[in-house]
Write a protein that holds these residues in place. Structure first.
Motif, PDB file in Angstrom:
ATOM      1  N   MET A 272      48.447  32.329  41.741  1.00 50.67           N
ATOM      2  CA  MET A 272      48.983  33.918  42.196  1.00 50.67           C
ATOM      3  C   MET A 272      48.665  33.872  43.828  1.00 50.67           C
ATOM      4  O   MET A 272      47.668  34.328  44.039  1.00 50.67           O
ATOM      5  N   ALA A 274      50.785  35.553  45.632  1.00 53.61           N
ATOM      6  CA  ALA A 274      51.536  36.615  46.132  1.00 53.61           C
ATOM      7  C   ALA A 274      50.601  38.067  46.468  1.00 53.61           C
ATOM      8  O   ALA A 274      49.360  37.960  45.736  1.00 53.61           O
ATOM      9  N   VAL A 276      50.169  41.305  45.806  1.00 51.21           N
ATOM     10  CA  VAL A 276      50.836  42.175  44.749  1.00 51.21           C
ATOM     11  C   VAL A 276      50.141  43.792  45.116  1.00 51.21           C
ATOM     12  O   VAL A 276      48.758  43.939  45.384  1.00 51.21           O
ATOM     13  N   ALA A 277      51.188  44.676  45.248  1.00 48.32           N
ATOM     14  CA  ALA A 277      50.668  46.084  45.409  1.00 48.32           C
ATOM     15  C   ALA A 277      49.674  46.517  44.189  1.00 48.32           C
ATOM     16  O   ALA A 277      49.742  46.145  43.170  1.00 48.32           O
ATOM     17  N   ASP A 278      48.413  47.201  44.963  1.00 44.24           N
ATOM     18  CA  ASP A 278      47.496  47.861  43.949  1.00 44.24           C
ATOM     19  C   ASP A 278      48.052  49.125  43.458  1.00 44.24           C
ATOM     20  O   ASP A 278      47.678  49.578  42.276  1.00 44.24           O
ATOM     21  N   THR A 303      49.196  49.902  39.725  1.00 38.31           N
ATOM     22  CA  THR A 303      49.685  48.785  39.162  1.00 38.31           C
ATOM     23  C   THR A 303      48.978  48.050  38.283  1.00 38.31           C
ATOM     24  O   THR A 303      47.635  48.112  38.310  1.00 38.31           O
ATOM     25  N   ALA A 304      49.489  47.258  37.248  1.00 41.71           N
ATOM     26  CA  ALA A 304      48.670  46.753  36.372  1.00 41.71           C
ATOM     27  C   ALA A 304      48.059  45.218  37.019  1.00 41.71           C
ATOM     28  O   ALA A 304      48.933  44.944  38.125  1.00 41.71           O
ATOM     29  N   ASP A 305      47.170  44.728  36.792  1.00 38.75           N
ATOM     30  CA  ASP A 305      46.703  43.446  37.346  1.00 38.75           C
ATOM     31  C   ASP A 305      46.987  42.224  36.736  1.00 38.75           C
ATOM     32  O   ASP A 305      46.859  42.150  35.671  1.00 38.75           O
ATOM     33  N   LEU A 307      47.213  39.002  37.286  1.00 44.76           N
ATOM     34  CA  LEU A 307      46.458  37.767  36.961  1.00 44.76           C
ATOM     35  C   LEU A 307      45.437  37.960  35.742  1.00 44.76           C
ATOM     36  O   LEU A 307      45.224  37.142  34.900  1.00 44.76           O
ATOM     37  N   GLY A 319      43.336  32.260  41.339  1.00 46.05           N
ATOM     38  CA  GLY A 319      43.907  33.502  42.181  1.00 46.05           C
ATOM     39  C   GLY A 319      43.762  33.120  43.770  1.00 46.05           C
ATOM     40  O   GLY A 319      42.975  32.140  44.248  1.00 46.05           O
ATOM     41  N   PHE A 320      44.225  34.264  44.626  1.00 44.94           N
ATOM     42  CA  PHE A 320      43.809  34.093  45.857  1.00 44.94           C
ATOM     43  C   PHE A 320      42.998  35.549  46.096  1.00 44.94           C
ATOM     44  O   PHE A 320      43.165  36.628  45.457  1.00 44.94           O
ATOM     45  N   ALA A 321      42.154  35.278  47.165  1.00 44.08           N
ATOM     46  CA  ALA A 321      41.517  36.882  47.468  1.00 44.08           C
ATOM     47  C   ALA A 321      41.818  36.705  48.999  1.00 44.08           C
ATOM     48  O   ALA A 321      40.958  36.051  49.729  1.00 44.08           O
ATOM     49  N   ALA A 322      42.397  37.633  49.651  1.00 45.40           N
ATOM     50  CA  ALA A 322      42.489  37.674  51.151  1.00 45.40           C
ATOM     51  C   ALA A 322      41.580  38.981  51.260  1.00 45.40           C
ATOM     52  O   ALA A 322      41.719  40.059  50.968  1.00 45.40           O
ATOM     53  N   GLU A 323      40.629  38.801  52.178  1.00 41.31           N
ATOM     54  CA  GLU A 323      39.754  39.728  52.474  1.00 41.31           C
ATOM     55  C   GLU A 323      39.382  39.869  53.842  1.00 41.31           C
ATOM     56  O   GLU A 323      39.452  39.071  54.542  1.00 41.31           O
ATOM     57  N   LYS A 334      35.802  38.648  42.201  1.00 42.08           N
ATOM     58  CA  LYS A 334      37.281  38.659  41.616  1.00 42.08           C
ATOM     59  C   LYS A 334      37.585  37.519  40.791  1.00 42.08           C
ATOM     60  O   LYS A 334      38.135  37.686  39.375  1.00 42.08           O
ATOM     61  N   LYS A 338      38.526  38.493  36.874  1.00 40.05           N
ATOM     62  CA  LYS A 338      40.033  38.328  36.518  1.00 40.05           C
ATOM     63  C   LYS A 338      39.789  37.024  35.551  1.00 40.05           C
ATOM     64  O   LYS A 338      41.089  36.673  35.006  1.00 40.05           O
TER      65      LYS A 338
HETATM   66  N1  CTP Z   1      46.737  40.554  41.872  1.00 45.15           N
HETATM   67  C1  CTP Z   1      47.331  40.376  40.728  1.00 45.15           C
HETATM   68  N2  CTP Z   1      47.819  41.741  40.357  1.00 45.15           N
HETATM   69  C2  CTP Z   1      47.574  42.981  41.035  1.00 45.15           C
HETATM   70  C3  CTP Z   1      46.854  42.747  42.281  1.00 45.15           C
HETATM   71  C4  CTP Z   1      46.341  41.495  42.605  1.00 45.15           C
HETATM   72  O1  CTP Z   1      47.812  39.577  39.991  1.00 45.15           O
HETATM   73  N3  CTP Z   1      47.950  44.193  40.677  1.00 45.15           N
HETATM   74  C5  CTP Z   1      46.139  39.062  42.143  1.00 45.15           C
HETATM   75  C6  CTP Z   1      46.677  38.339  43.654  1.00 45.15           C
HETATM   76  O2  CTP Z   1      47.776  37.854  43.453  1.00 45.15           O
HETATM   77  C7  CTP Z   1      45.488  37.704  44.040  1.00 45.15           C
HETATM   78  C8  CTP Z   1      44.350  38.206  43.302  1.00 45.15           C
HETATM   79  O3  CTP Z   1      44.962  39.068  42.122  1.00 45.15           O
HETATM   80  O4  CTP Z   1      45.745  36.171  43.326  1.00 45.15           O
HETATM   81  C9  CTP Z   1      43.577  38.946  44.045  1.00 45.15           C
HETATM   82  O5  CTP Z   1      44.271  39.767  44.677  1.00 45.15           O
HETATM   83  P1  CTP Z   1      43.526  40.901  45.846  1.00 45.15           P
HETATM   84  O6  CTP Z   1      44.571  41.837  46.187  1.00 45.15           O
HETATM   85  O7  CTP Z   1      42.666  40.185  46.865  1.00 45.15           O
HETATM   86  O8  CTP Z   1      42.515  41.616  44.918  1.00 45.15           O
HETATM   87  P2  CTP Z   1      42.419  43.157  44.216  1.00 45.15           P
HETATM   88  O9  CTP Z   1      42.095  42.746  42.656  1.00 45.15           O
HETATM   89  O10 CTP Z   1      43.872  43.777  44.283  1.00 45.15           O
HETATM   90  O11 CTP Z   1      41.223  43.838  44.955  1.00 45.15           O
HETATM   91  P3  CTP Z   1      41.430  44.534  46.286  1.00 45.15           P
HETATM   92  O12 CTP Z   1      42.817  44.737  46.688  1.00 45.15           O
HETATM   93  O13 CTP Z   1      40.357  45.587  45.757  1.00 45.15           O
HETATM   94  O14 CTP Z   1      40.680  43.496  47.244  1.00 45.15           O
END
Ligand code: CTP
Length: 398
Positions: A272, A274, A276-278, A303-305, A307, A319-323, A334, A338
């Motif tokens: 993953m 991408a 993705v909008a939270d 939105t649904a998580d 991953l 997964g990816f974590a952009a921090e 994470k 996850k």
């Molecule tokens: N991701 C996902 N579905 C979401 C949000 C994120 O599958 N609704 C996935 C991203 O593609 C990524 C990973 O979860 O591989 C971590 O995404 P990130 O945006 O860094 O983490 P969040 O869980 O959204 O936490 P936060 O935004 O609080 O850092």
């Protein structure tokens, strides 16, 4: 991928022959050893000197040249080639290959090889659409050759239609695809997500993010180059469609979720990349939101998580974590939350890596707390390193 690969580039008599110079140049720049064969008619359009200057290697233009290496062994090129690319392939050359002739150096070399052959047609649309050409191409495909293109657009005749030589990038992608078949991910289905989701506010606006899709596309290309059956679930981004990858276009987090959940049922790995909008607007306005005095409040709902939710009988999840702060601690949290096999952390506050750039500097984190700090490198190389880890996990699983 193309480094030190022996590629024979067969150039035939088509006005698109000049574009073969670009193909020769790009493949050489990618590290391939490109041996060019020019047919007699190709030499009416372009000279051996052009190719010799670009590839810094001898160019084969005459089957009966006593000074050439082929005088000792006429099938030398056929034997040494890792792949043969015929670009542009004229209607006559396609007919010649379909007939199995060996009356010139190119047809002889194709007839004598056991390596993959790519045929990139280029001709006027009426010649391309003619039943004879169509049948000849069918024959080549049945014999296992890969036909790439032609593209549709303006042709030398002034007409518009099918017959353009495909772009160099597509030829290079197809070459990497055929060379990668049988790689260490052959037989594995790898799903990659790419780009940033777009959550509509009204018919003309959305909430988005700066993700360029480059990391996801690099992952899809690298997975394809290692032989994986690759599916790319992507939002609309300014990236060319990678050859040999099945792309599913989505826009919103909800659409991405649906595509990923369904693709993962029989997948071996999900990566993953991408963004993705939270949150998404609770309701998108049917009409364009008009400018008015005062603040505008839009209600957002989570939105649904994707991953966390994605599952499959044998799915490896990355997964990816952009921090922007607390890189390693947040990424490790994470990974656990996850249920991931790996997480790739990158610091988005640096200017030379991350969103929109061609390079990335990442840390790969493992569930046991292990960390691999990779230096700054092109996203394709980062993708390759991530897939090295995925390949190990897939081997362990089986
Ligand atoms: N991701 C996902 N579905 C979401 C949000 C994120 O599958 N609704 C996935 C991203 O593609 C990524 C990973 O979860 O591989 C971590 O995404 P990130 O945006 O860094 O983490 P969040 O869980 O959204 O936490 P936060 O935004 O609080 O850092």
């Amino acid at each position: 991928m193309l480094r030190d690969k022996n590629v024979v580039l067969g150039v035939t008599g088509s006005i698109a022959a000049y574009k073969a110079a670009d193909v020769a140049s790009k493949l050489t720049q990618a590290g391939a050893k490109v041996d060019v064969i020019l047919t007699q008619s190709a030499q009416q359009f372009i000279t051996p000197l052009t190719f010799r200057s670009l590839t810094l290697r001898p160019v084969y233009a005459d089957m009966y040249d006593a000074g050439s290496r082929l005088a000792e062994q006429h099938v030398f090129l056929a034997r040494s080639a890792d792949a043969i690319v015929v670009a542009p392939a004229s209607a006559t050359s396609i007919a010649r290959l379909a007939q199995g002739l060996s009356d010139d150096l190119l047809s002889l070399t194709v007839l004598a090889t056991t390596s993959p052959v790519l045929v990139c047609p280029a001709m006027d649309s009426q010649m391309f659409e003619n039943a004879a050409t169509q049948q000849n191409l069918q024959i080549l495909k049945q014999r296992g050759m890969t036909v790439v293109g032609p593209g549709v657009g303006r042709l030398a005749s002034g007409h518009t239609g099918a017959g353009r030589l495909v772009e160099t990038e597509e030829i290079a992608g197809a070459l990497r695809y055929v060379l990668g078949r049988g790689g260490d991910l052959a037989g594995q289905k790898v799903v990659v997500s790419a780009g940033g989701t777009q959550e509509p506010l009204d018919p003309v606006r959305y909430i988005g993010n700066y993700s360029s899709g480059k990391m996801g596309y690099a992952l899809a290309e690298a997975a394809r180059d290692r032989g994986a059956d690759t599916v790319l679930v992507s939002t609309p981004v300014a990236m060319a469609m990678p050859y040999g990858v099945r792309r599913v276009l989505v826009r919103t987090a909800a659409e991405m979720r649906e595509a990923i959940i369904s693709e993962c049922r029989d997948a071996d790995a999900l990566i993953m990349a991408a963004a993705v909008a939270d949150y998404e607007p609770a309701a998108a306005a049917d009409e364009k939101i008009k400018h008015r005095e005062g603040a505008l409040t839009v209600e957002l709902r989570p939105t649904a998580d994707i991953l966390s939710e994605a599952s499959g009988e044998r799915l490896i999840k990355v997964g990816f974590a952009a921090e922007s702060s607390g890189l390693l601690a947040n990424a490790q949290a994470k990974l656990a939350a996850k249920g991931l096999h790996l997480i790739v952390a990158n610091d988005i506050t640096t200017t030379d890596a991350g969103f929109g750039t061609d390079d990335n500097r990442v840390v790969i984190l493992h569930p046991n707390g292990g960390q691999e700090h990779l230096p700054l490198m092109p996203k394709y190389d980062v993708a390759w390193r991530i897939l090295d880890r995925v390949a190990v996990l897939l081997r362990e699983r089986s």
